[in-house]
Write a protein that holds these residues in place. Structure first.
Motif, PDB file in Angstrom:
ATOM      1  N   HIS A 145      18.290  44.056  -9.165  1.00 54.91           N
ATOM      2  CA  HIS A 145      17.643  42.884  -9.777  1.00 54.91           C
ATOM      3  C   HIS A 145      16.334  42.499  -9.080  1.00 54.91           C
ATOM      4  N   LEU A 146      15.551  43.501  -8.715  1.00 56.26           N
ATOM      5  CA  LEU A 146      14.270  43.214  -8.074  1.00 56.26           C
ATOM      6  C   LEU A 146      13.232  42.700  -9.061  1.00 56.26           C
ATOM      7  N   ASP A 147      13.599  42.598 -10.333  1.00 59.30           N
ATOM      8  CA  ASP A 147      12.712  41.989 -11.328  1.00 59.30           C
ATOM      9  C   ASP A 147      13.048  40.521 -11.544  1.00 59.30           C
ATOM     10  N   SER A 148      14.336  40.204 -11.640  1.00 58.25           N
ATOM     11  CA  SER A 148      14.727  38.818 -11.883  1.00 58.25           C
ATOM     12  C   SER A 148      14.808  38.005 -10.584  1.00 58.25           C
ATOM     13  N   ASN A 149      15.202  38.648  -9.505  1.00 57.93           N
ATOM     14  CA  ASN A 149      15.201  37.991  -8.188  1.00 57.93           C
ATOM     15  C   ASN A 149      14.160  38.718  -7.335  1.00 57.93           C
ATOM     16  N   LYS A 150      12.921  38.359  -7.557  1.00 59.08           N
ATOM     17  CA  LYS A 150      11.828  39.114  -6.944  1.00 59.08           C
ATOM     18  C   LYS A 150      11.855  39.014  -5.422  1.00 59.08           C
ATOM     19  N   PRO A 151      11.612  40.146  -4.760  1.00 65.43           N
ATOM     20  CA  PRO A 151      11.588  40.133  -3.293  1.00 65.43           C
ATOM     21  C   PRO A 151      10.230  39.674  -2.776  1.00 65.43           C
ATOM     22  N   PHE A 152      10.137  39.584  -1.458  1.00 66.08           N
ATOM     23  CA  PHE A 152       8.899  39.154  -0.816  1.00 66.08           C
ATOM     24  C   PHE A 152       8.286  40.320  -0.036  1.00 66.08           C
ATOM     25  N   THR A 153       6.983  40.308   0.078  1.00 63.07           N
ATOM     26  CA  THR A 153       6.285  41.374   0.788  1.00 63.07           C
ATOM     27  C   THR A 153       6.635  41.329   2.274  1.00 63.07           C
ATOM     28  N   ASP A 154       6.534  42.480   2.918  1.00 62.84           N
ATOM     29  CA  ASP A 154       6.865  42.518   4.348  1.00 62.84           C
ATOM     30  C   ASP A 154       5.851  41.732   5.169  1.00 62.84           C
ATOM     31  N   VAL A 155       4.567  41.720   4.748  1.00 63.66           N
ATOM     32  CA  VAL A 155       3.543  40.972   5.488  1.00 63.66           C
ATOM     33  C   VAL A 155       3.846  39.477   5.452  1.00 63.66           C
ATOM     34  N   SER A 156       4.178  38.981   4.272  1.00 59.91           N
ATOM     35  CA  SER A 156       4.456  37.544   4.168  1.00 59.91           C
ATOM     36  C   SER A 156       5.772  37.179   4.854  1.00 59.91           C
ATOM     37  N   PHE A 186      -0.519  58.202  -5.648  1.00 63.19           N
ATOM     38  CA  PHE A 186       0.074  58.710  -4.420  1.00 63.19           C
ATOM     39  C   PHE A 186       1.411  58.007  -4.160  1.00 63.19           C
ATOM     40  N   ILE A 187       2.459  58.816  -3.975  1.00 59.43           N
ATOM     41  CA  ILE A 187       3.786  58.237  -3.762  1.00 59.43           C
ATOM     42  C   ILE A 187       3.922  57.804  -2.310  1.00 59.43           C
ATOM     43  N   THR A 188       4.120  56.537  -2.127  1.00 60.23           N
ATOM     44  CA  THR A 188       4.334  55.973  -0.809  1.00 60.23           C
ATOM     45  C   THR A 188       5.573  55.078  -0.897  1.00 60.23           C
ATOM     46  N   ALA A 189       5.738  54.160   0.008  1.00 63.44           N
ATOM     47  CA  ALA A 189       6.898  53.272  -0.039  1.00 63.44           C
ATOM     48  C   ALA A 189       6.511  51.893   0.470  1.00 63.44           C
ATOM     49  N   VAL A 190       7.237  50.907   0.021  1.00 58.62           N
ATOM     50  CA  VAL A 190       7.031  49.541   0.505  1.00 58.62           C
ATOM     51  C   VAL A 190       8.358  48.995   1.016  1.00 58.62           C
ATOM     52  N   ASP A 191       8.250  48.129   2.011  1.00 55.99           N
ATOM     53  CA  ASP A 191       9.404  47.376   2.488  1.00 55.99           C
ATOM     54  C   ASP A 191       9.311  45.970   1.927  1.00 55.99           C
ATOM     55  N   VAL A 192      10.378  45.522   1.308  1.00 50.54           N
ATOM     56  CA  VAL A 192      10.414  44.170   0.746  1.00 50.54           C
ATOM     57  C   VAL A 192      11.700  43.485   1.193  1.00 50.54           C
ATOM     58  N   TYR A 193      11.690  42.144   1.109  1.00 49.12           N
ATOM     59  CA  TYR A 193      12.831  41.351   1.556  1.00 49.12           C
ATOM     60  C   TYR A 193      13.275  40.451   0.413  1.00 49.12           C
ATOM     61  N   GLN A 194      14.516  40.630  -0.007  1.00 50.66           N
ATOM     62  CA  GLN A 194      15.066  39.852  -1.115  1.00 50.66           C
ATOM     63  C   GLN A 194      16.042  38.797  -0.586  1.00 50.66           C
ATOM     64  N   ASN A 195      15.889  37.583  -1.081  1.00 51.51           N
ATOM     65  CA  ASN A 195      16.786  36.495  -0.689  1.00 51.51           C
ATOM     66  C   ASN A 195      18.055  36.584  -1.526  1.00 51.51           C
ATOM     67  N   VAL A 196      19.143  36.990  -0.858  1.00 52.86           N
ATOM     68  CA  VAL A 196      20.429  37.122  -1.533  1.00 52.86           C
ATOM     69  C   VAL A 196      21.398  36.112  -0.923  1.00 52.86           C
ATOM     70  N   ASN A 197      21.671  35.056  -1.671  1.00 53.26           N
ATOM     71  CA  ASN A 197      22.607  34.018  -1.221  1.00 53.26           C
ATOM     72  C   ASN A 197      22.225  33.455   0.143  1.00 53.26           C
ATOM     73  N   GLY A 198      20.930  33.237   0.335  1.00 52.56           N
ATOM     74  CA  GLY A 198      20.455  32.616   1.565  1.00 52.56           C
ATOM     75  C   GLY A 198      20.152  33.584   2.692  1.00 52.56           C
ATOM     76  N   SER A 199      20.492  34.845   2.543  1.00 54.16           N
ATOM     77  CA  SER A 199      20.198  35.855   3.566  1.00 54.16           C
ATOM     78  C   SER A 199      19.163  36.834   3.013  1.00 54.16           C
ATOM     79  N   PHE A 200      18.260  37.287   3.902  1.00 60.36           N
ATOM     80  CA  PHE A 200      17.231  38.227   3.469  1.00 60.36           C
ATOM     81  C   PHE A 200      17.726  39.655   3.666  1.00 60.36           C
ATOM     82  N   VAL A 201      17.663  40.438   2.588  1.00 60.41           N
ATOM     83  CA  VAL A 201      18.060  41.848   2.600  1.00 60.41           C
ATOM     84  C   VAL A 201      16.796  42.704   2.494  1.00 60.41           C
ATOM     85  N   LYS A 202      16.665  43.652   3.414  1.00 52.36           N
ATOM     86  CA  LYS A 202      15.480  44.508   3.444  1.00 52.36           C
ATOM     87  C   LYS A 202      15.718  45.766   2.610  1.00 52.36           C
TER      88      LYS A 202
END
Length: 973
Positions: free
Chosen positions: A738-749, A811-827
């Protein structure tokens, strides 16, 4: 799919049994071949019929004999290492042929196939190409021919372990290189579940190598998806041309002056057996076994897992220490957050236990003590007022209450104590390779081959983690019908992960079995508060808290440790079940269960002879199926099956003009994967002969690669459970997580958000959402422009030079994002396409010079990254300058030769999903001396790699490699 494979087998079997009509009467050709100067018989000389299959090799005294149905007259060709080729016409059954050969080394005389998928002189190749012949392989100083690939112009490698090396050209090097293709006898050597070749662990044995051809740069127009950076093609020996028995035993040592280990033995045995009968049937078998102690991963630098860079500090100075080659210490929590969690849990528990009589123990304590911080006596007095059943719970809570109230608990992360890699990974390296093949010549030009290659090994691979590959095995099985102008082949690759596991997960779970984190962290913080309240400094309190929390920790080598380790590494990842209520009932697993397969079908026809060689014209097509089966331990396939279908077709036309002074070639290929839009990859090349044996080449090539099977479907916890890698397809990103409906946050932020927490209340406004492309990850493509020159300036001086410019898109690369799941951030780590274009450019120069019997060689390569899109993580991972120097003489005195190779490369910054950091410049010297003993067809070689024993590493986070010294005995090599 296996049904299709079976049907093709029956078709080929039927063709084998067809009796070719109008067979010519067989004739026998026999004689001897000798050294022209010494008049001694030469053993192992290859005797073949020019332009046809079949032939034999001379025996120990130089004699030869074979039967053929080839129509006379034909040309008999004798070729041998270090000698000029001899040709003689045969007009009928002939005995007593006497061939005399002279020692000679001819520059630029090699014939290559891979550059245009048709034989041509290497001087006339339309693109850059490197070649290693069976003759040069016998002279190398490196422990194996695969190690010697580093001596080729523009080639670099990432050494993840003793037997696991990833080859690369033209930048963007990586551990497990998915931008570089590797073929063995026309079979893609990639592991289907990994999408890259596992070095030469499951590959070709050295005694069975006929030649190695390497194409730097894009090659998709002829070879399909992948190979954006290059393609390596290895060809084994035909039993008709190379019959006989041979073996090689190599013994040596490594870990000399190694702080991690005493000197260790290194042993390798290679055997090859080949036979042919009547130029019709041929059979061969090859075997290789290597055993040694692997290099140690001992980078204990402190690692910032958020920014993926090294930082200052060690376990003694940083409570949140995370060693690069230390595992289990990835598990980290914030001290204040743990204290608050304990406080909230205690409040809820006591409230439930008392039926609401004590709804908030914190408020009760505040009422009892006001603003004062209660001392030990006051705490004891308060406990005495409580019911006996509540006293233990409140007594455990009091340090957290006091610590938070007195401001003794810092807003700081602490990590669990980890285990060094050497305690978790299997360093007992083994590599066993076995292959066999049956050949049947239907006619002089048509042959059918059944081939099986199988290998197993124990090694270490670096991806987003360090993976211990134990008893990993791959089998490749092929049926092929080939002629002078065509081939039809079907093969399958069967990958089995064996007992492979993730080292960081193993380290983390051993910690959990010894003491759950739900106990360890509160215990640490409670004792930290007590030490601080007693007047200890922060550093003293941290050390004391860790010593108490680590009580009962399983020590490497202890019975408890070994029992826990053995159970976890033999339990699959998908079987993991963490019981938060009763941790003793938790199940922990770090083992893979991968049984992925690849099925490939391909055919090609060359119409050049039908067109009387007026033009060169080829067409071909292929179909491929990936059958992924990891039981949920790598892919998202625990409850569903995953198949990926791909197909493609290509055509190529070439024409020589202006009295054969100019040759143009046009090629194009269309490929389609079921998950992505189809791709067309064209190629245009031109070769201009400016003088005899001097050619200028120019090319425009395109290449692309689909996102790997893991880029598409991976669903794997890494970094000791601190991060989850997921595939970039919508069904994974959106439907499952559900990274579309519960959007994650950028690693920089997210890092800025964490930093704000250190000064007080975390600033939620700093968090910035990351929006993924609705279509998910897409294929990556490249356009490559190259200008080159290859020629004989003098009969004894060969020059090869080129310059290139590449433009990458998506170019295929990767990003690290953090999603707030029930008050905890999941990377999450998610593959994405970089916006904009990435460019790179470079050049290389190679020289080969003969002075008498001395061969002098040298090459230098320059690679640089150009334009980068904004926010693109630079993973070029390539030194700007690297060069190689070589000097050799096959016979400096009678039967005695030597070879020396020196290489150097500049420092550069390595960036990967595992770790990032500076790779220092290094040099390495390989050397060998050899003694031929013609009377017993043997060679004794004494040599070594990195003989000066200067330990170096090729990529950050991987082990440092020292010298290997060896002595080898070869019979009939």
């Amino acid at each position: 799919m296996s049904r299709i494979f079976t049907q093709i087998f029956y078709v080929l079997l039927l063709m084998c049994t067809i009796n070719v009509a109008a067979q010519a009467q067989s004739i026998t050709v026999s004689g001897t071949v000798k050294d022209k100067q010494s008049k001694e018989g030469l053993a192992g000389v290859s005797l073949t019929i020019k332009g046809q299959s079949g032939g034999t090799a001379s025996t120990s005294n130089g004699s030869f004999s074979f039967t053929t149905t080839a129509k006379v007259p034909f040309i008999l060709v004798a070729s041998y290492v270090g000698y000029g080729t001899v040709e003689q016409q045969v007009t009928g059954s002939t005995s007593g042929i006497n061939l005399e050969m002279e020692t000679a080394v001819v520059l630029g005389g090699d014939v290559v196939v891979s550059a245009s998928r048709t034989p041509e002189r290497i001087l006339e190749s339309p693109v850059s190409i490197e070649r290693m012949s069976a003759a040069s392989i016998r002279e190398i100083a490196a422990p194996s021919f695969y190690d010697a690939l580093n001596n080729m112009k523009g080639v670099e490698s990432s050494t993840q372990s003793l037997t696991f090396k990833s080859i690369n050209t033209r930048g963007f090097n990586s551990n497990g290189n998915t931008r570089f293709n590797q073929y063995i006898d026309g079979m893609d050597n990639q592991a289907p579940g990994l999408n890259f070749s596992v070095g030469n662990i499951v590959g070709i044995t050295e005694l069975d190598v006929d030649n190695v051809e390497l194409l730097p740069g894009a090659s998709s127009a002829l070879y399909g998806a992948g190979g954006i950076n290059g393609t390596l093609l290895m060809t084994s020996k035909d039993p008709f041309k190379y019959p006989g028995n041979s073996f090689q035993f190599k013994t040596g040592i490594n870990h000399v002056n190694d702080d991690n280990s005493k000197v260790q033995p290194f042993k390798q045995l290679d055997v090859r057996v080949a036979r042919s009968w009547n130029n019709k049937f041929g059979v061969k078998a090859a075997f290789s076994f290597l055993q040694a102690k692997d290099w140690f991963g001992n980078n204990y630098s402190n690692f910032d897992r958020v920014s993926r860079t090294a930082k200052s500090g060690d376990r003694n100075s940083d409570p949140n220490y995370d060693g690069i080659n230390v595992y289990g210490d990835e598990v980290s929590q914030n001290m204040r957050n743990v204290a608050l969690s304990v406080q909230n849990g205690t409040i809820a528990g006591i409230n439930a236990a008392t039926g609401g009589l004590i709804p908030n123990i914190k408020s009760t304590l505040d009422g009892a003590f006001g603003a004062a911080i209660p001392n030990a006596a006051q705490q004891a007095g308060f406990l005495a007022t409580l019911p006996a059943a509540l006293r233990p719970t409140v007594q455990n809570y009091l340090p957290f209450y006091v610590g938070l109230k007195a401001g003794l608990i810092p807003d700081q992360n602490i990590s669990r104590t980890g285990y060094n890699e050497e305690n978790l990974v299997d360093y007992d390296t083994k590599s066993l390779k076995a292959s066999g093949a049956l050949y049947y010549n239907i006619s002089n030009t048509v042959q059918v081959v059944g081939q099986a290659n199988w290998g197993t090994g124990t090694s270490v691979y670096t991806g987003s983690d360090r993976y211990s590959l134990r008893n990993f095995n791959i089998g490749q099985y092929k049926l092929e019908l080939k002629g002078e102008d065509f081939f039809l082949k079907a093969y399958t690759t069967q990958e089995r992960s064996g007992d492979s596991y993730i080292s960081s997960i193993l380290g983390s779970y051993i910690n959990e079995v010894s003491k759950p984190s739900t106990t360890w962290f509160p215990q640490y913080i409670g004792n930290y508060v007590g030490a601080r309240a007693a007047g200890q400094t922060d550093a003293q309190a941290q050390a004391f808290a860790r010593s108490v929390a680590d009580q009962g920790r399983f020590v490497p080598g202890s019975a408890q440790y070994e029992v826990a380790k053995d159970k976890i590494l033999n339990t699959t990842i998908s079987a993991t079940n963490i019981n938060s209520v009763d941790p003793s009932k938790s199940v922990y697993g770090a083992k893979f269960d991968d049984k992925s397969n690849l099925y490939h079908y391909e055919g090609m026809y060359n119409f050049t002879n039908l067109f009387n060689k007026v033009v060169e014209f080829q067409i071909g097509a292929s179909y491929r199926l990936y059958d992924l089966n990891s039981a949920g331990t790598i892919f998202n396939d625990l409850n569903e099956s995953i198949d990926i279908k791909e197909y493609g077709a290509f055509a190529q036309i070439g024409k020589k003009l202006f009295n054969d002074k100019v040759k143009f070639t046009f090629a194009g290929r269309y490929d389609k994967s079921q998950n992505f839009e189809g791709r067309f990859t064209p190629r245009v090349t031109g070769v201009f002969t400016v003088a005899k044996n001097n050619n200028i080449r120019v090319s425009y090539q395109t290449g692309y690669r689909n996102p790997t099977t893991q880029n598409q479907y991976i669903d794997l916890s890494v970094g000791g459970g601190s991060q989850r890698l997921i595939g970039g397809l919508p069904e994974i990103m959106f439907s499952k997580y559900h990274l579309d409906s519960n959007k994650p946050f950028t690693d920089v932020s997210y890092r800025a958000f964490l930093a704000s927490a250190a000064t007080g209340t975390p600033n939620q406004a700093l968090l910035q959402q990351y929006t993924f492309d609705s279509k998910g990850v897409r294929p990556e493509s490249v356009q490559s422009y190259e200008l080159g020159y290859k020629g004989l300036i003098l009969p004894n001086l060969l020059i090869d030079a080129y310059g290139y410019y590449n433009i990458y898109k998506d170019f295929i690369t990767a990003v690290d994002v953090y999603q707030n799941v029930n008050g905890s951030f999941v990377k999450f780590g998610v593959p994405v396409n970089a916006a904009g274009k990435v460019t790179s450019y470079g050049a290389a120069l190679g020289l080969d010079y003969l002075v008498g019997k001395y061969a002098i060689s040298g090459n230098v390569s320059y690679n640089q990254i150009g334009d980068l899109p904004e926010n693109y993580i630079n993973d070029f991972n390539t030194p700007k300058i690297r060069y190689n120097l070589g000097l050799g003489n096959k016979e400096i005195i009678k039967n005695f030769g030597f070879n020396v190779s020196y290489r150097w490369q500049d420092q550069f910054y390595w960036n990967s999903s595992f770790a990032s950091g500076q790779v220092p410049a290094y040099s390495s010297l390989d050397a060998q001396v050899s003694l031929r003993i013609p009377s017993v067809q043997s060679v004794i070689k004494l040599g070594g790699s990195n003989v000066l024993n200067k330990y170096y590493f090729t990529s950050y986070g991987n082990p440092s490699a020292g010298a290997i010294y060896y002595i080898a005995y070869s019979f009939n090599p």
